[in-house]
Motif scaffolding. Sequence first.
Motif, PDB file in Angstrom:
ATOM      1  N   PHE A 255       0.845  -1.199   0.000  1.00  0.00           N
ATOM      2  CA  PHE A 255       0.000   0.000   0.000  1.00  0.00           C
ATOM      3  C   PHE A 255       0.881   1.250   0.000  1.00  0.00           C
ATOM      4  N   ARG A 256       1.897   1.252   0.867  1.00  0.00           N
ATOM      5  CA  ARG A 256       2.778   2.414   0.941  1.00  0.00           C
ATOM      6  C   ARG A 256       3.588   2.574  -0.344  1.00  0.00           C
ATOM      7  N   GLU A 257       4.014   1.472  -0.938  1.00  0.00           N
ATOM      8  CA  GLU A 257       4.751   1.537  -2.201  1.00  0.00           C
ATOM      9  C   GLU A 257       3.915   2.195  -3.290  1.00  0.00           C
ATOM     10  N   GLU A 258       2.612   1.908  -3.307  1.00  0.00           N
ATOM     11  CA  GLU A 258       1.747   2.394  -4.378  1.00  0.00           C
ATOM     12  C   GLU A 258       1.203   3.789  -4.125  1.00  0.00           C
ATOM     13  N   THR A 259       1.051   4.177  -2.874  1.00  0.00           N
ATOM     14  CA  THR A 259       0.394   5.460  -2.574  1.00  0.00           C
ATOM     15  C   THR A 259       1.279   6.465  -1.858  1.00  0.00           C
ATOM     16  N   GLY A 260       2.366   5.991  -1.249  1.00  0.00           N
ATOM     17  CA  GLY A 260       3.197   6.882  -0.454  1.00  0.00           C
ATOM     18  C   GLY A 260       2.640   7.149   0.931  1.00  0.00           C
ATOM     19  N   GLU A 261       1.558   6.459   1.297  1.00  0.00           N
ATOM     20  CA  GLU A 261       0.930   6.639   2.599  1.00  0.00           C
ATOM     21  C   GLU A 261       0.672   5.281   3.244  1.00  0.00           C
ATOM     22  N   SER A 262       0.477   5.290   4.562  1.00  0.00           N
ATOM     23  CA  SER A 262       0.012   4.077   5.228  1.00  0.00           C
ATOM     24  C   SER A 262      -1.479   3.929   4.958  1.00  0.00           C
ATOM     25  N   PRO A 263      -2.036   2.722   5.108  1.00  0.00           N
ATOM     26  CA  PRO A 263      -3.484   2.558   4.922  1.00  0.00           C
ATOM     27  C   PRO A 263      -4.289   3.478   5.842  1.00  0.00           C
ATOM     28  N   GLY A 264      -3.826   3.649   7.093  1.00  0.00           N
ATOM     29  CA  GLY A 264      -4.547   4.510   8.020  1.00  0.00           C
ATOM     30  C   GLY A 264      -4.539   5.954   7.586  1.00  0.00           C
ATOM     31  N   GLN A 265      -3.398   6.462   7.111  1.00  0.00           N
ATOM     32  CA  GLN A 265      -3.320   7.841   6.634  1.00  0.00           C
ATOM     33  C   GLN A 265      -4.218   8.041   5.424  1.00  0.00           C
ATOM     34  N   TRP A 266      -4.181   7.090   4.504  1.00  0.00           N
ATOM     35  CA  TRP A 266      -5.006   7.192   3.300  1.00  0.00           C
ATOM     36  C   TRP A 266      -6.485   7.199   3.646  1.00  0.00           C
ATOM     37  N   LEU A 267      -6.900   6.292   4.537  1.00  0.00           N
ATOM     38  CA  LEU A 267      -8.307   6.188   4.903  1.00  0.00           C
ATOM     39  C   LEU A 267      -8.781   7.469   5.589  1.00  0.00           C
ATOM     40  N   LEU A 268      -7.952   8.028   6.458  1.00  0.00           N
ATOM     41  CA  LEU A 268      -8.321   9.277   7.135  1.00  0.00           C
ATOM     42  C   LEU A 268      -8.486  10.401   6.123  1.00  0.00           C
ATOM     43  N   ARG A 269      -7.587  10.464   5.151  1.00  0.00           N
ATOM     44  CA  ARG A 269      -7.687  11.517   4.141  1.00  0.00           C
ATOM     45  C   ARG A 269      -8.958  11.364   3.310  1.00  0.00           C
ATOM     46  N   GLN A 270      -9.325  10.123   2.953  1.00  0.00           N
ATOM     47  CA  GLN A 270     -10.558   9.901   2.199  1.00  0.00           C
ATOM     48  C   GLN A 270     -11.771  10.365   3.000  1.00  0.00           C
ATOM     49  N   SER A 300     -15.450  13.777  16.989  1.00  0.00           N
ATOM     50  CA  SER A 300     -14.343  13.206  16.226  1.00  0.00           C
ATOM     51  C   SER A 300     -14.187  13.911  14.889  1.00  0.00           C
ATOM     52  N   LEU A 301     -15.310  14.174  14.219  1.00  0.00           N
ATOM     53  CA  LEU A 301     -15.266  14.897  12.949  1.00  0.00           C
ATOM     54  C   LEU A 301     -14.618  16.262  13.136  1.00  0.00           C
ATOM     55  N   ARG A 302     -15.051  16.996  14.171  1.00  0.00           N
ATOM     56  CA  ARG A 302     -14.491  18.327  14.409  1.00  0.00           C
ATOM     57  C   ARG A 302     -12.981  18.265  14.621  1.00  0.00           C
ATOM     58  N   ALA A 303     -12.533  17.280  15.376  1.00  0.00           N
ATOM     59  CA  ALA A 303     -11.107  17.170  15.666  1.00  0.00           C
ATOM     60  C   ALA A 303     -10.300  16.930  14.392  1.00  0.00           C
ATOM     61  N   HIS A 304     -10.778  16.024  13.540  1.00  0.00           N
ATOM     62  CA  HIS A 304     -10.026  15.690  12.331  1.00  0.00           C
ATOM     63  C   HIS A 304     -10.096  16.801  11.292  1.00  0.00           C
ATOM     64  N   VAL A 305     -11.258  17.426  11.130  1.00  0.00           N
ATOM     65  CA  VAL A 305     -11.376  18.525  10.175  1.00  0.00           C
ATOM     66  C   VAL A 305     -10.533  19.711  10.630  1.00  0.00           C
ATOM     67  N   GLN A 306     -10.572  20.007  11.917  1.00  0.00           N
ATOM     68  CA  GLN A 306      -9.767  21.109  12.453  1.00  0.00           C
ATOM     69  C   GLN A 306      -8.277  20.831  12.231  1.00  0.00           C
ATOM     70  N   ALA A 307      -7.851  19.615  12.482  1.00  0.00           N
ATOM     71  CA  ALA A 307      -6.436  19.271  12.329  1.00  0.00           C
ATOM     72  C   ALA A 307      -5.990  19.328  10.873  1.00  0.00           C
ATOM     73  N   THR A 308      -6.883  18.949   9.955  1.00  0.00           N
ATOM     74  CA  THR A 308      -6.518  18.885   8.543  1.00  0.00           C
ATOM     75  C   THR A 308      -6.704  20.217   7.828  1.00  0.00           C
ATOM     76  N   LEU A 309      -7.834  20.888   8.089  1.00  0.00           N
ATOM     77  CA  LEU A 309      -8.184  22.098   7.348  1.00  0.00           C
ATOM     78  C   LEU A 309      -7.962  23.379   8.131  1.00  0.00           C
ATOM     79  N   GLY A 310      -7.747  23.260   9.429  1.00  0.00           N
ATOM     80  CA  GLY A 310      -7.495  24.446  10.236  1.00  0.00           C
ATOM     81  C   GLY A 310      -8.733  25.201  10.663  1.00  0.00           C
ATOM     82  N   VAL A 311      -9.913  24.664  10.355  1.00  0.00           N
ATOM     83  CA  VAL A 311     -11.176  25.304  10.752  1.00  0.00           C
ATOM     84  C   VAL A 311     -12.145  24.224  11.214  1.00  0.00           C
ATOM     85  N   THR A 312     -13.190  24.627  11.903  1.00  0.00           N
ATOM     86  CA  THR A 312     -14.213  23.679  12.328  1.00  0.00           C
ATOM     87  C   THR A 312     -15.116  23.320  11.148  1.00  0.00           C
ATOM     88  N   PRO A 313     -15.837  22.194  11.223  1.00  0.00           N
ATOM     89  CA  PRO A 313     -16.782  21.867  10.147  1.00  0.00           C
ATOM     90  C   PRO A 313     -17.807  22.972   9.912  1.00  0.00           C
TER      91      PRO A 313
END
Length: 324
Positions: A255-270, A300-313
Amino acid sequence: MTAPHRVAVLIVDGFIPFELGIAHRIFGIARDSERRPLYEVVTCTAGAPGPVQSDSDVVVQVAHGPEALETADTVVVPASHEFGPVYDVGRLTPELADAFRRIRPGTRIMSICIGAFALAAAGILDGRPATTHWSSAEHFQNLFPQVKMDPGVLYTDDGDVLTAAGVASGIDLCLHVVRRDHGAAVALDVARRTVVPPHRDGGQAQYIARPMPDAEGPGTAATRAWAAERLAEPVTLAAMARHAAMSVRTFTRRFREETGESPGQWLLRQRVEHARTLLESTDLPVEQVARRCGFGTAQSLRAHVQATLGVTPTAYRRTFHGAA
């Protein structure tokens, strides 16, 4: 109907035709719900209007000189293989210096590939995050230590100043800007008509050290598609490995060879990307968005969106919902 957002693409001798075409294609075909153009794109040069030689046998007859920059809402600076002192020693040519002085305060400025050298030489990137093509990143850092160079990402967005790593990442950056300006639906329409992925996160790696999986056995693409259709479910690493008929260790490595990410990182980004789409295009309560994306709870959504996008949902929806 307000006037279309005016984009000026500044080229000099040695420009790369592909990078010139990116801005014209992505911004040029963006339309609102009534199919009216959202951007007006013009090409200009730092000198007098006339022929500009590319890095190949293509010559472009440019109708606009640097005066076009004076009325631009966004300026795009693609790479040139003949930047001369801009690339070699970090100093603008007199023509380019005059061109940059014509840009109005508050104008959005974007670079593609080593176009970032011109922005840095003009002082536009001082103290700001930026990226450029990975092969030129070390040279860039030596010339411009005051710039926060990130050589590993596809693009950076610092509000009114944005940089793309090079070539195809210019497509990603321009689509990101269309999405930021007008929402996911417009950007998706542009991507569909251009036959490119609708979104690649700016923090994604520029390149993968081993872009192809081992020859033996299947890859992970089918499992990625399977998981992407089940974002609302608790998809585990073990379940993904079973679907791919691999051990967890082998699956993770491939998975990492093909995407450059771990499965967990990829799934979180999706999941975050799916949340962005739902926040932009629906009126679903945040709790329902969280469940549909697999985050389970609004917290949980608020935490991940805030961490990724820098703002609340809620703040993200307020900015982008119905933007088109």
